[in-house]
Motif scaffolding. Structure first.
Motif, PDB file in Angstrom:
ATOM      1  N   LEU A 118       0.856  -1.045  -0.094  1.00  0.00           N
ATOM      2  CA  LEU A 118       0.031  -0.116  -0.118  1.00  0.00           C
ATOM      3  C   LEU A 118       0.890   1.375  -0.059  1.00  0.00           C
ATOM      4  O   LEU A 118       0.475   2.127  -0.656  1.00  0.00           O
ATOM      5  CB  LEU A 118      -1.122  -0.041   1.160  1.00  0.00           C
ATOM      6  N   LYS A 119       2.011   1.369   0.662  1.00  0.00           N
ATOM      7  CA  LYS A 119       2.640   2.580   0.967  1.00  0.00           C
ATOM      8  C   LYS A 119       3.411   2.678  -0.329  1.00  0.00           C
ATOM      9  O   LYS A 119       3.459   3.675  -0.665  1.00  0.00           O
ATOM     10  CB  LYS A 119       3.840   2.313   2.050  1.00  0.00           C
ATOM     11  N   LYS A 120       4.001   1.557  -1.034  1.00  0.00           N
ATOM     12  CA  LYS A 120       4.718   1.721  -2.177  1.00  0.00           C
ATOM     13  C   LYS A 120       4.005   2.214  -3.619  1.00  0.00           C
ATOM     14  O   LYS A 120       4.450   2.977  -4.015  1.00  0.00           O
ATOM     15  CB  LYS A 120       5.391   0.247  -2.473  1.00  0.00           C
ATOM     16  N   TRP A 125      -4.086   5.740   1.970  1.00  0.00           N
ATOM     17  CA  TRP A 125      -5.159   6.282   2.157  1.00  0.00           C
ATOM     18  C   TRP A 125      -6.288   5.146   2.529  1.00  0.00           C
ATOM     19  O   TRP A 125      -7.534   5.327   2.927  1.00  0.00           O
ATOM     20  CB  TRP A 125      -5.539   7.268   1.165  1.00  0.00           C
ATOM     21  N   ARG A 126      -6.208   4.057   1.759  1.00  0.00           N
ATOM     22  CA  ARG A 126      -6.981   2.834   1.698  1.00  0.00           C
ATOM     23  C   ARG A 126      -7.343   2.351   3.127  1.00  0.00           C
ATOM     24  O   ARG A 126      -8.256   1.517   3.104  1.00  0.00           O
ATOM     25  CB  ARG A 126      -6.764   1.861   0.642  1.00  0.00           C
ATOM     26  N   LEU A 127      -6.279   2.617   4.126  1.00  0.00           N
ATOM     27  CA  LEU A 127      -6.431   2.042   5.339  1.00  0.00           C
ATOM     28  C   LEU A 127      -7.675   2.641   6.036  1.00  0.00           C
ATOM     29  O   LEU A 127      -8.345   2.218   7.126  1.00  0.00           O
ATOM     30  CB  LEU A 127      -5.469   2.299   6.148  1.00  0.00           C
ATOM     31  N   MET A 128      -8.229   3.859   5.619  1.00  0.00           N
ATOM     32  CA  MET A 128      -9.064   4.934   6.298  1.00  0.00           C
ATOM     33  C   MET A 128     -10.445   4.130   6.754  1.00  0.00           C
ATOM     34  O   MET A 128     -10.988   4.019   7.710  1.00  0.00           O
ATOM     35  CB  MET A 128      -9.119   6.267   5.619  1.00  0.00           C
ATOM     36  N   ASN A 129     -10.911   3.768   5.451  1.00  0.00           N
ATOM     37  CA  ASN A 129     -12.427   3.214   5.702  1.00  0.00           C
ATOM     38  C   ASN A 129     -12.508   2.003   6.445  1.00  0.00           C
ATOM     39  O   ASN A 129     -13.225   2.019   7.378  1.00  0.00           O
ATOM     40  CB  ASN A 129     -13.120   3.257   4.276  1.00  0.00           C
ATOM     41  N   PRO A 130     -11.657   1.011   5.991  1.00  0.00           N
ATOM     42  CA  PRO A 130     -11.864  -0.242   6.914  1.00  0.00           C
ATOM     43  C   PRO A 130     -11.395   0.099   8.334  1.00  0.00           C
ATOM     44  O   PRO A 130     -12.200  -0.608   9.237  1.00  0.00           O
ATOM     45  CB  PRO A 130     -10.784  -1.058   6.271  1.00  0.00           C
ATOM     46  N   PHE A 131     -10.551   0.837   8.716  1.00  0.00           N
ATOM     47  CA  PHE A 131     -10.134   1.162  10.040  1.00  0.00           C
ATOM     48  C   PHE A 131     -11.176   1.932  10.883  1.00  0.00           C
ATOM     49  O   PHE A 131     -11.567   1.857  12.017  1.00  0.00           O
ATOM     50  CB  PHE A 131      -8.719   1.649  10.073  1.00  0.00           C
ATOM     51  N   ARG A 132     -11.789   2.886   9.875  1.00  0.00           N
ATOM     52  CA  ARG A 132     -12.885   3.481  10.713  1.00  0.00           C
ATOM     53  C   ARG A 132     -14.193   2.753  11.046  1.00  0.00           C
ATOM     54  O   ARG A 132     -14.683   2.746  12.214  1.00  0.00           O
ATOM     55  CB  ARG A 132     -13.434   4.552   9.642  1.00  0.00           C
ATOM     56  N   ILE A 133     -14.350   1.757  10.214  1.00  0.00           N
ATOM     57  CA  ILE A 133     -15.459   0.640  10.189  1.00  0.00           C
ATOM     58  C   ILE A 133     -14.973  -0.230  11.447  1.00  0.00           C
ATOM     59  O   ILE A 133     -15.651  -0.479  12.377  1.00  0.00           O
ATOM     60  CB  ILE A 133     -15.668  -0.060   8.977  1.00  0.00           C
ATOM     61  N   ILE A 205      -3.473   7.411  10.047  1.00  0.00           N
ATOM     62  CA  ILE A 205      -2.259   7.167   8.953  1.00  0.00           C
ATOM     63  C   ILE A 205      -3.161   7.346   7.573  1.00  0.00           C
ATOM     64  O   ILE A 205      -2.727   8.013   6.510  1.00  0.00           O
ATOM     65  CB  ILE A 205      -1.483   6.030   9.210  1.00  0.00           C
ATOM     66  N   GLY A 206      -4.274   6.528   7.416  1.00  0.00           N
ATOM     67  CA  GLY A 206      -4.877   6.696   6.161  1.00  0.00           C
ATOM     68  C   GLY A 206      -5.420   8.121   5.782  1.00  0.00           C
ATOM     69  O   GLY A 206      -5.337   8.398   4.540  1.00  0.00           O
ATOM     70  N   ARG A 207      -5.994   8.882   6.976  1.00  0.00           N
ATOM     71  CA  ARG A 207      -6.476  10.142   6.486  1.00  0.00           C
ATOM     72  C   ARG A 207      -5.552  11.038   6.220  1.00  0.00           C
ATOM     73  O   ARG A 207      -5.480  11.879   5.326  1.00  0.00           O
ATOM     74  CB  ARG A 207      -7.421  10.604   7.828  1.00  0.00           C
ATOM     75  N   ASN A 208      -4.271  11.102   6.747  1.00  0.00           N
ATOM     76  CA  ASN A 208      -3.221  11.926   6.549  1.00  0.00           C
ATOM     77  C   ASN A 208      -2.699  11.758   5.112  1.00  0.00           C
ATOM     78  O   ASN A 208      -2.207  12.554   4.399  1.00  0.00           O
ATOM     79  CB  ASN A 208      -1.922  11.689   7.613  1.00  0.00           C
ATOM     80  N   ALA A 209      -2.753  10.317   4.651  1.00  0.00           N
ATOM     81  CA  ALA A 209      -2.201   9.994   3.437  1.00  0.00           C
ATOM     82  C   ALA A 209      -3.118  10.631   2.440  1.00  0.00           C
ATOM     83  O   ALA A 209      -2.822  10.928   1.411  1.00  0.00           O
ATOM     84  CB  ALA A 209      -2.108   8.486   3.257  1.00  0.00           C
ATOM     85  N   LEU A 210      -4.552  10.376   2.729  1.00  0.00           N
ATOM     86  CA  LEU A 210      -5.350  11.052   1.855  1.00  0.00           C
ATOM     87  C   LEU A 210      -5.144  12.269   1.553  1.00  0.00           C
ATOM     88  O   LEU A 210      -5.267  12.982   0.366  1.00  0.00           O
ATOM     89  CB  LEU A 210      -7.152  10.585   2.279  1.00  0.00           C
TER      90      LEU A 210
END
Length: 214
Positions: A118-120, A125-133, A205-210
């Motif tokens: 994901l980082k590469k 940013w794709r971490l945001m929604n799954p982690f929010r849920i 982390i996901g939100r900051n990446a977004l």
């Protein structure tokens, strides 16, 4: 990688990642020895046994060594007898401990590769929604625990054990006197705090990446 294959890979990646997080939080919680040492005084556990604090901690350590070590086949405690029923329950707990460690060992490396993937690709940013849920379910369980821990505790055992060996008789298994239900409630609280902390970190982390991608 095709769109469909990429989607399957991502679902598997997140599934693996969540297994790693949950099993890691469980592993930290069950081995967080300072919590029991704190509860010895906080819950006045010594009032329910004839041995001293040093001896009690030594017996607790013997129990944890049995539960954690696959090469220890028999539970022996210096100051507490263990009935056949008690030994059965602790054996079943031991199997759950080892299963959890197995899940952690199997998933932690793939999870690391998935995060690197994901980082590469600039997709953290794709971490945001799954982690929010993911943040919601532990809060629901924590709420249910606080409004009725007794029922929560019973339901927990009914899910993970198919017998009533966990209902210790203090006369034959006095170890239960020094493992009060409130101590286990504290363990659940610690687990949920760890889980929520990691999930919140992943969400941030996901939100900051977004934000950086905008």
């Amino acid at each position: 990688m095709g769109k469909r294959k990429g989607l399957v890979f991502e679902y598997l990646g997140f599934f693996c990642l969540f297994l790693t997080i949950i099993s890691l939080c469980i592993a930290i919680t069950i081995n967080f020895r300072p919590l029991y040492i704190f509860d010895i005084d906080y819950l006045t556990i010594l009032d329910y046994t004839t041995i001293g604090k040093k001896e009690l901690i030594a017996n607790f350590d013997q129990l944890m060594q049995y539960l954690n070590n696959p090469f220890i086949s028999t539970l022996k405690l210096s100051d507490f007898p263990v009935s056949e029923s008690g030994a059965l329950h602790f054996y079943e707990v031991k199997r759950l401990f080892l299963l959890n460690y197995g899940v952690l060992l199997v998933t932690i490396v793939p999870s690391g590769f998935f995060l690197r993937y994901l980082k590469k690709n600039g997709w953290l940013w794709r971490l945001m929604n799954p982690f929010r849920i993911g943040l919601i379910l532990p809060l629901i369980l924590l709420f249910l625990m606080f409004i009725g821990f007794d029922q929560f505790f019973v339901q927990f055992h009914s899910i993970f054990f198919n017998n009533d060996a966990w209902l210790f008789n203090p006369a034959t298994d006095p170890i239960i006197n020094v493992l009060p239900e409130t101590f286990f409630m504290h363990c659940f609280i610690l687990f949920f705090i760890l889980l929520e902390g990691i999930l919140l970190t992943g969400y941030l982390i996901g939100r900051n990446a977004l934000k950086k991608n905008k």
